[in-house]
Motif scaffolding. Sequence first.
Motif, mmCIF file in Angstrom:
data_model
loop_
_atom_site.group_PDB
_atom_site.id
_atom_site.type_symbol
_atom_site.label_atom_id
_atom_site.label_comp_id
_atom_site.label_asym_id
_atom_site.label_seq_id
_atom_site.Cartn_x
_atom_site.Cartn_y
_atom_site.Cartn_z
ATOM 1 N N VAL A 1 -6.613 3.740 -1.441
ATOM 2 C CA VAL A 1 -5.392 4.072 -2.197
ATOM 3 C C VAL A 1 -5.635 5.313 -3.056
ATOM 4 C CG1 VAL A 1 -3.829 3.287 -4.025
ATOM 5 C CG2 VAL A 1 -4.463 1.737 -2.169
ATOM 6 N N LEU B 1 -8.388 -1.959 -8.011
ATOM 7 C CA LEU B 1 -7.728 -3.095 -7.365
ATOM 8 C C LEU B 1 -6.389 -2.699 -6.753
ATOM 9 C CD1 LEU B 1 -8.680 -5.805 -9.996
ATOM 10 C CD2 LEU B 1 -9.438 -5.728 -7.612
ATOM 11 N N LEU C 1 0.834 -1.205 0.000
ATOM 12 C CA LEU C 1 0.000 0.000 0.000
ATOM 13 C C LEU C 1 0.867 1.252 0.000
ATOM 14 C CD1 LEU C 1 -2.807 -1.131 2.484
ATOM 15 C CD2 LEU C 1 -3.000 -0.870 0.007
ATOM 16 N N GLY D 1 -5.673 -1.749 -3.928
ATOM 17 C CA GLY D 1 -5.494 -2.199 -2.559
ATOM 18 C C GLY D 1 -5.542 -3.707 -2.427
ATOM 19 N N ASP D 2 -5.497 -4.405 -3.538
ATOM 20 C CA ASP D 2 -5.633 -5.866 -3.533
ATOM 21 C C ASP D 2 -4.391 -6.479 -4.173
ATOM 22 O OD1 ASP D 2 -6.747 -8.429 -3.365
ATOM 23 O OD2 ASP D 2 -8.718 -7.741 -4.018
ATOM 24 N N LYS D 3 -4.304 -7.798 -4.118
ATOM 25 C CA LYS D 3 -3.170 -8.499 -4.711
ATOM 26 C C LYS D 3 -3.682 -9.347 -5.860
ATOM 27 C CE LYS D 3 0.575 -11.647 -3.498
ATOM 28 N NZ LYS D 3 1.086 -12.556 -2.471
ATOM 29 N N ASP E 1 -6.644 -11.640 -4.513
ATOM 30 C CA ASP E 1 -6.769 -12.249 -3.189
ATOM 31 C C ASP E 1 -8.102 -11.931 -2.526
ATOM 32 O OD1 ASP E 1 -4.501 -13.700 -2.937
ATOM 33 O OD2 ASP E 1 -3.501 -12.381 -1.509
ATOM 34 N N ALA E 2 -8.395 -10.654 -2.361
ATOM 35 C CA ALA E 2 -9.597 -10.262 -1.624
ATOM 36 C C ALA E 2 -10.815 -10.164 -2.525
ATOM 37 C CB ALA E 2 -9.369 -8.925 -0.903
ATOM 38 N N ARG F 1 2.279 1.855 -3.411
ATOM 39 C CA ARG F 1 1.276 2.260 -4.398
ATOM 40 C C ARG F 1 0.772 3.673 -4.148
ATOM 41 N NH1 ARG F 1 -1.816 -3.657 -4.672
ATOM 42 N NH2 ARG F 1 0.113 -4.821 -4.973
ATOM 43 N N SER G 1 -11.814 -5.278 -0.521
ATOM 44 C CA SER G 1 -10.978 -4.974 -1.684
ATOM 45 C C SER G 1 -11.397 -3.645 -2.304
ATOM 46 C CB SER G 1 -11.092 -6.096 -2.727
ATOM 47 O OG SER G 1 -10.467 -5.738 -3.937
ATOM 48 N N LEU H 1 -10.372 -0.773 -0.003
ATOM 49 C CA LEU H 1 -8.933 -0.520 -0.053
ATOM 50 C C LEU H 1 -8.540 0.185 -1.351
ATOM 51 C CD1 LEU H 1 -6.635 -1.346 2.007
ATOM 52 C CD2 LEU H 1 -8.846 -2.388 2.466
ATOM 53 N N GLY H 2 -9.184 -0.207 -2.473
ATOM 54 C CA GLY H 2 -8.913 0.476 -3.737
ATOM 55 C C GLY H 2 -9.244 1.957 -3.621
ATOM 56 N N ALA I 1 -14.285 -9.991 2.333
ATOM 57 C CA ALA I 1 -13.050 -9.747 1.586
ATOM 58 C C ALA I 1 -13.294 -8.965 0.298
ATOM 59 C CB ALA I 1 -12.334 -11.070 1.310
#
Lengths: 427, 427
Positions: free
Chosen positions: A318, B147, A31, B149-151, B292-293, A34, A311, A314-315, A307
């Motif tokens: 960021v 995405l 994170l 914040g994701d893997k 992942d998430a 990014r 995601s 979290l996107g 999850a």
Amino acid sequence: MRTRPLKVALLGCGTVGSEVARIMTTQRDDLAQRIGAPVELAGVAVRRPGRPRPGIAPELLTTDAEELAARPDIDVVIEVIGGIEPSRTLILKAFEAGASVVTANKALLAADGATLHAAAAKAGADLYYEAAVAGAIPLIRPMRESLAGDKVNRVLGIMNGTTNFILDRMDSTGAGFQEALDEATALGYAEADPTADIEGFDAAAKAAILAGIAFHTRVTADEVYREGITEVSAADIAGAKKMGCVVKLLAICERSADGESVTARVHPAMIPRSHPLGGVREAYNAVFVEADAAGRLMFYGPGAGGAPTASAVLGDLVAVCRNLVNGGRGPGESAYTELPVSPMGSVTTRYYVSLDVEDRAGVLAQVATVFAEHGVSVDTVNQRGHDGEASLVVVTHRATDAALSATVEALRRLTSVRGVASLMRVE
Amino acid sequence: MRTRPLKVALLGCGTVGSEVARIMTTQRDDLAQRIGAPVELAGVAVRRPGRPRPGIAPELLTTDAEELAARPDIDVVIEVIGGIEPSRTLILKAFEAGASVVTANKALLAADGATLHAAAAKAGADLYYEAAVAGAIPLIRPMRESLAGDKVNRVLGIMNGTTNFILDRMDSTGAGFQEALDEATALGYAEADPTADIEGFDAAAKAAILAGIAFHTRVTADEVYREGITEVSAADIAGAKKMGCVVKLLAICERSADGESVTARVHPAMIPRSHPLGGVREAYNAVFVEADAAGRLMFYGPGAGGAPTASAVLGDLVAVCRNLVNGGRGPGESAYTELPVSPMGSVTTRYYVSLDVEDRAGVLAQVATVFAEHGVSVDTVNQRGHDGEASLVVVTHRATDAALSATVEALRRLTSVRGVASLMRVE
């Protein structure tokens, strides 16, 4: 890279919130790379501080969400409590304190998104909400940004995983609604109080948000026509099957033919099994977006769950943090068209009607006359007689929902019609 | 709203460029509302200025693309010429002059994206390229932003419309490759020189771009393993059909199991007809992204064409202009993981092998021994004899491509094997 960390307050630490906290910890280095700055969880507002919360330092926990949302050192507030209040108050406090906000709160955005957007604009802060619609499926960002140079005419899709799971089970096992709901509850696909899902409130909130973005106007949840799936019977599902169709709870947002208004609606509908939406199984979501230049796009994925929703959060986190590091802001509200929302009666659709009628000469003519009197053109008719009764299945051509609905009311009044066994829109 | 218009230079006015110009004119008011400032076409670089270009003022046309790209009054340069040069020189000149750039140039980005990103960063300008991959389907933005914040672990899809059209025709009509290509050319789905499409160069460029974004590293087109569809025969398609499969040209980008490297490849593969990608018909594109998430997401839509590509360009134009109006910048290159690209031999996959063999005792044992000697486990075998010859169809379990490829070489050397009738990976 900037070394002073960006500080994040997390409001709510349930299924989604705990996943957000977990990923913020496990993906800390990614994170930071990014974003161009480290990001740090600075506080977590919870209702029950005594619960074990693995991975979250106990000193971060607080029950005073208002104090946390308004803390002057917080850069970004993530709201994953849900519901109108106290979420609205908390988000407004965050903006007043100058923070940007990431939220997954579809109900609040659909009820009062304009107030949130105005507060964000006043604060010069960001409001991101990818997680509010269709879980991890990128839909808000593509519609707000990727399609910002295009003209969207229609958004249509399956936006609620719980009801899709139930309808899918009814289709594949022949189960009735209650039985399929019980299974969904047992498997964790339906909440203890499933009202918001099965009555279509959840999908209607998403439809309101997407209609507003798609048509650059404001649509609130109470302007969305809404029917849930509680009245969908095993007979409806079987009737659909006979026509090569499957029943789905669809959310449909459309620009009217003259471009002067929009409609938004959520209701069960029969769609061909061969349609891409017909193949959406279990709790998945899928949304079609039709635009002038882009043509027809489809987005598909898990529509809910801790999850996937994390995601999306979290996107957004960021994106907001990048804006804070680089300067600049994400897109604000775009509601300049101010198009009115037309009522359901003005929507054109098709009906599937299955009638129990007397098995005698003249009944078909009576029924056909009722359709004709309402200006509704019939596409297909199937009649089957047994023991003095008959069932008559009619599928109409497109007509306004008002005309179709008036037709069905008139049919119910015919003495030769014993009852309406099944009634559903066809898309 | 800001009143001074943002000035746009358009480099290239073919299928995509002319659509961009058209939409910029017809949607002028909407674009201004969405950007917060009017946006104006200030110049169009063309090779043949004499051609009729309806809707574009003749005084905007120039054959001097370099002069236009470097004009100090230009805010945004849109490059839709394609190819490495002169596009690279023009884009670098635009950045030197301080403009931001929107491009649809997959070949250039896949060959030398790092240089473009570095020039954008140095200029403090934006580089957007949604249109470079999968036409109007929002894919770059979701992967760079939604995405973030994701893997992401895997990107897999159909990224070339021309080859999908050809393979779809071969599947539905039984036609051979050349016949289907001729039809695609006649219908405008294939260019006069179809090499870039049918040899997989186009899909490989897209795979390189997506792999770089997905894994936050740098992948160039020449690091992508590439096989086109020119060797796909009617027999391959028929073999696939017998197994309930369909042949598609897939682009696959994967993170290795240990996370220490990545792979990117483009080749025909058999996939189950029931897989969502199996149902992608005609010239459509569809891409799966597994994270992942977020889980498994799918994006689907028209992968090429003037209007869809223009939609993506215009979306990027709005984003760049918003950044210019509000301050701030879009995401730059994210290549911090610096993961190496592993060769094709290290990829694990499955093979479908159809052998023409002598119809006598012991041949099956010989063949089975070759598989065993290479450590390749066999999933299914089907043998059919006719007139002293037999065909033996083997589908393997997963093994490295190197082991599978060595197995096939050894099989070719067996005297009892008359030939390899069909060979294809299975996904």
